[in-house]
Design a protein around this motif. Structure first.
Motif, PDB file in Angstrom:
ATOM      1  N   SER A 237      32.033  52.685  78.242  1.00  0.00           N
ATOM      2  CA  SER A 237      31.665  51.560  77.373  1.00  0.00           C
ATOM      3  C   SER A 237      32.435  50.286  77.712  1.00  0.00           C
ATOM      4  CB  SER A 237      31.911  51.926  75.904  1.00  0.00           C
ATOM      5  OG  SER A 237      33.272  52.240  75.678  1.00  0.00           O
ATOM      6  N   LYS A 239      32.464  47.929  80.132  1.00  0.00           N
ATOM      7  CA  LYS A 239      31.804  46.675  80.476  1.00  0.00           C
ATOM      8  C   LYS A 239      31.108  46.060  79.260  1.00  0.00           C
ATOM      9  CE  LYS A 239      28.703  44.417  83.748  1.00  0.00           C
ATOM     10  NZ  LYS A 239      27.732  44.572  84.856  1.00  0.00           N
ATOM     11  N   ARG A 240      30.556  46.907  78.405  1.00  0.00           N
ATOM     12  CA  ARG A 240      29.836  46.414  77.225  1.00  0.00           C
ATOM     13  C   ARG A 240      30.793  45.840  76.175  1.00  0.00           C
ATOM     14  NH1 ARG A 240      29.029  49.367  72.813  1.00  0.00           N
ATOM     15  NH2 ARG A 240      29.350  51.320  73.945  1.00  0.00           N
ATOM     16  N   THR A 241      31.979  46.389  76.071  1.00  0.00           N
ATOM     17  CA  THR A 241      32.882  45.990  74.989  1.00  0.00           C
ATOM     18  C   THR A 241      34.025  45.083  75.436  1.00  0.00           C
ATOM     19  OG1 THR A 241      34.329  47.924  75.282  1.00  0.00           O
ATOM     20  CG2 THR A 241      32.414  48.168  73.812  1.00  0.00           C
ATOM     21  N   ARG A 242      34.194  44.840  76.735  1.00  0.00           N
ATOM     22  CA  ARG A 242      35.411  44.202  77.249  1.00  0.00           C
ATOM     23  C   ARG A 242      35.637  42.789  76.728  1.00  0.00           C
ATOM     24  NH1 ARG A 242      33.971  40.948  81.833  1.00  0.00           N
ATOM     25  NH2 ARG A 242      31.718  41.102  82.157  1.00  0.00           N
ATOM     26  N   TYR A 250      38.315  47.954  72.512  1.00  0.00           N
ATOM     27  CA  TYR A 250      37.316  47.125  73.199  1.00  0.00           C
ATOM     28  C   TYR A 250      37.658  46.929  74.671  1.00  0.00           C
ATOM     29  CZ  TYR A 250      40.479  43.076  72.600  1.00  0.00           C
ATOM     30  OH  TYR A 250      41.552  42.215  72.623  1.00  0.00           O
ATOM     31  N   SER A 282      29.821  54.893  86.112  1.00  0.00           N
ATOM     32  CA  SER A 282      28.965  54.034  85.292  1.00  0.00           C
ATOM     33  C   SER A 282      29.325  52.580  85.558  1.00  0.00           C
ATOM     34  CB  SER A 282      29.160  54.349  83.808  1.00  0.00           C
ATOM     35  OG  SER A 282      30.494  54.046  83.414  1.00  0.00           O
ATOM     36  N   ASP A 283      28.528  51.660  85.005  1.00  0.00           N
ATOM     37  CA  ASP A 283      28.877  50.243  85.111  1.00  0.00           C
ATOM     38  C   ASP A 283      30.257  49.987  84.526  1.00  0.00           C
ATOM     39  OD1 ASP A 283      26.493  49.658  86.310  1.00  0.00           O
ATOM     40  OD2 ASP A 283      25.560  48.776  84.526  1.00  0.00           O
ATOM     41  N   GLY A 284      30.575  50.688  83.432  1.00  0.00           N
ATOM     42  CA  GLY A 284      31.863  50.483  82.787  1.00  0.00           C
ATOM     43  C   GLY A 284      33.019  50.935  83.642  1.00  0.00           C
ATOM     44  N   TRP A 287      33.562  48.608  86.444  1.00  0.00           N
ATOM     45  CA  TRP A 287      34.155  47.320  86.060  1.00  0.00           C
ATOM     46  C   TRP A 287      35.665  47.413  85.922  1.00  0.00           C
ATOM     47  CZ3 TRP A 287      30.668  43.800  86.977  1.00  0.00           C
ATOM     48  CH2 TRP A 287      30.959  42.471  86.696  1.00  0.00           C
TER      49      TRP A 287
END
Length: 435
Positions: A237, A239-242, A250, A282-284, A287
């Motif tokens: 999670s 990348k979505r929460t950074r 986050y 994953s993308d996260g 990242w």
């Protein structure tokens, strides 16, 4: 060679400790690990303390944990409440040492310390181990580093470069010398306590509540935090929460431990790669690698440009650097009248921590809206941030000011637009609406 001094700087750990392994590899009979505490009385050219209360408390916590870990290895840590440039030559003479091993830090003040020790007649072996990748691994000499991060990252990834595996802590360490001066042994706990100062007041609003729970500054807490972050699958999670503003999860919150060296970046990545092998990439998770590469890039920029990064004009053309003392003081105090910026500056002062998003917004506002000297802002962050890192702090402020390698010539963040995007219901601004 009878005794080697291991001078610990921003590498307060035993895992993946290349300087420690190098010191042990010299074959000396005795090893004396030593830390020199910064002078808390020093001030910046702008009149405030060079190292503020949150950073002092955090660094002291890391030192205390390292002391305990060394005791478990039947060694000790000598804590000196003096500048390294005066303390280490005196100590070396007392214990019959001529060699110091330490981390190589490519920032001007840290380089000047090493030069002064060499001028005092000591052999100083520096070991580069603060980055994922070693400079010798890069596809080009560091002096030919790309001027922009993206080509750097692309070249690293195309070459499939990966860091070396992290080193395990040594199973045993050479003993201390018997000739450590008695006056250096007395009052160490008191010196560390004086450096730490009175504990800052815990604030339940903090996004990194290091004054509560298990988030102390040492290696043990660093590895525990890394393990729980991965166990909870939070990389997926990231990348979505950074760009979040509130709460612990986050972002990874690895930076406070990376800053003191209580956590090795190679250790963090190795465990992240193991997580990906077991749970999928994953993308996260990508990242997190991306951000660690940014961290490397700022380090390599220092190797490339050195002191030029600390000029008023940075790497740009010569031009005036405006400054306004009153507007700067208002910014530091969170009293500019801009709600998001003021909330951010209050959080920073109260907790020693601030999200990456708000660091950029606050820096942009100081430079582009208040027309103040970017170096004053960088010095304030250096004083206040418990996760202060010379390379990243300087690199990011140059980036925002347009005096680094960014081809866009600086970055201005509209705080009203940023608030609408990242704090649409105003919850963060309400949370930090008062000091």
């Amino acid at each position: 060679m009878s005794t080697v001094l291991l001078w610990l700087r921003n590498d307060l750990r035993l895992h993946d400790q290349s300087a420690l392994h190098a010191a042990c590899g010299l074959g000396a009979q005795h090893l004396l690990p030593v830390v020199c505490l910064p002078d808390v009385r020093q001030t910046t050219p702008w009149g405030f303390a060079r190292i503020g209360p949150h950073r002092r408390a955090w660094v002291a916590s890391a030192i205390q944990n390292l002391l305990q870990l060394l005791l478990e290895k039947r060694s000790q840590l000598l804590i000196l409440n003096q500048p390294a440039t005066t303390a280490l030559p005196t100590l070396a003479r007392a214990v019959g040492a001529s060699t110091i091993v330490c981390e190589k830090i490519a920032a001007p003040e840290e380089q000047a310390e090493v030069q002064a020790l060499r001028a005092a007649g000591l052999q100083v072996h520096t070991v580069w181990h603060g980055s994922l990748l070693h400079p010798d691994q890069l596809p080009w000499p560091v002096q030919q580093l790309p001027r922009v991060f993206t080509p750097f990252r692309q070249a690293v990834e195309q070459a499939e470069l990966q860091p070396a595996a992290p080193l395990a802590p040594p199973s045993t360490l050479p003993p201390w010398p018997a000739s450590v001066p008695a006056h250096d042994l007395h009052g160490q706990a008191e010196a560390l306590a004086a450096f730490a100062g009175a504990p800052p007041r815990a604030d339940a609003r903090s996004a990194f509540p290091y004054l509560q729970g298990g988030l102390h500054g040492g290696e043990a807490a660093a590895l525990a935090h890394l393990a729980q972050y991965l166990a909870r699958s939070l990389p997926h999670s990231y990348k979505r929460t950074r760009n979040g503003l509130m709460g612990l999860d986050y972002s990874s919150k690895w930076s406070p431990w990376l800053a003191t060296g209580a956590l090795s970046p190679r250790q963090a990545l190795a465990q992240l790669r193991q997580f990906e092998a077991e749970h999928g990439a994953s993308d996260g998770s990508y990242w997190l690698w991306f951000e660690l590469l940014w961290r490397d890039y700022f380090r390599f920029l220092h190797l490339q440009h050195g002191r030029a990064l600390y000029r008023a004009r940075g790497l740009g053309a010569a031009r005036a650097t405006p400054h306004d003392d009153e507007r700067f003081a208002a910014w530091c105090a969170g009293q500019t009248g801009q709600p998001l910026v003021d909330a951010a500056m209050r959080e920073l002062a109260a907790t020693g921590y601030l999200s990456n998003r708000l660091r950029q917004v606050a820096a942009s506002y100081l430079i582009h809206d208040l027309a103040c000297d970017w170096r004053a802002g960088a010095a304030w962050f250096k004083s206040q941030l418990l996760d202060y890192d010379a390379y990243s702090n300087q690199g990011n402020w140059l980036y925002i000011a347009g005096r680094g390698t960014d081809p866009q010539g600086g970055r201005r963040f509209d705080p009203v637009k940023q608030a609408a995007t990242y704090d649409p219901d105003g919850s963060y601004q309400r949370l930090w609406g008062t000091a």
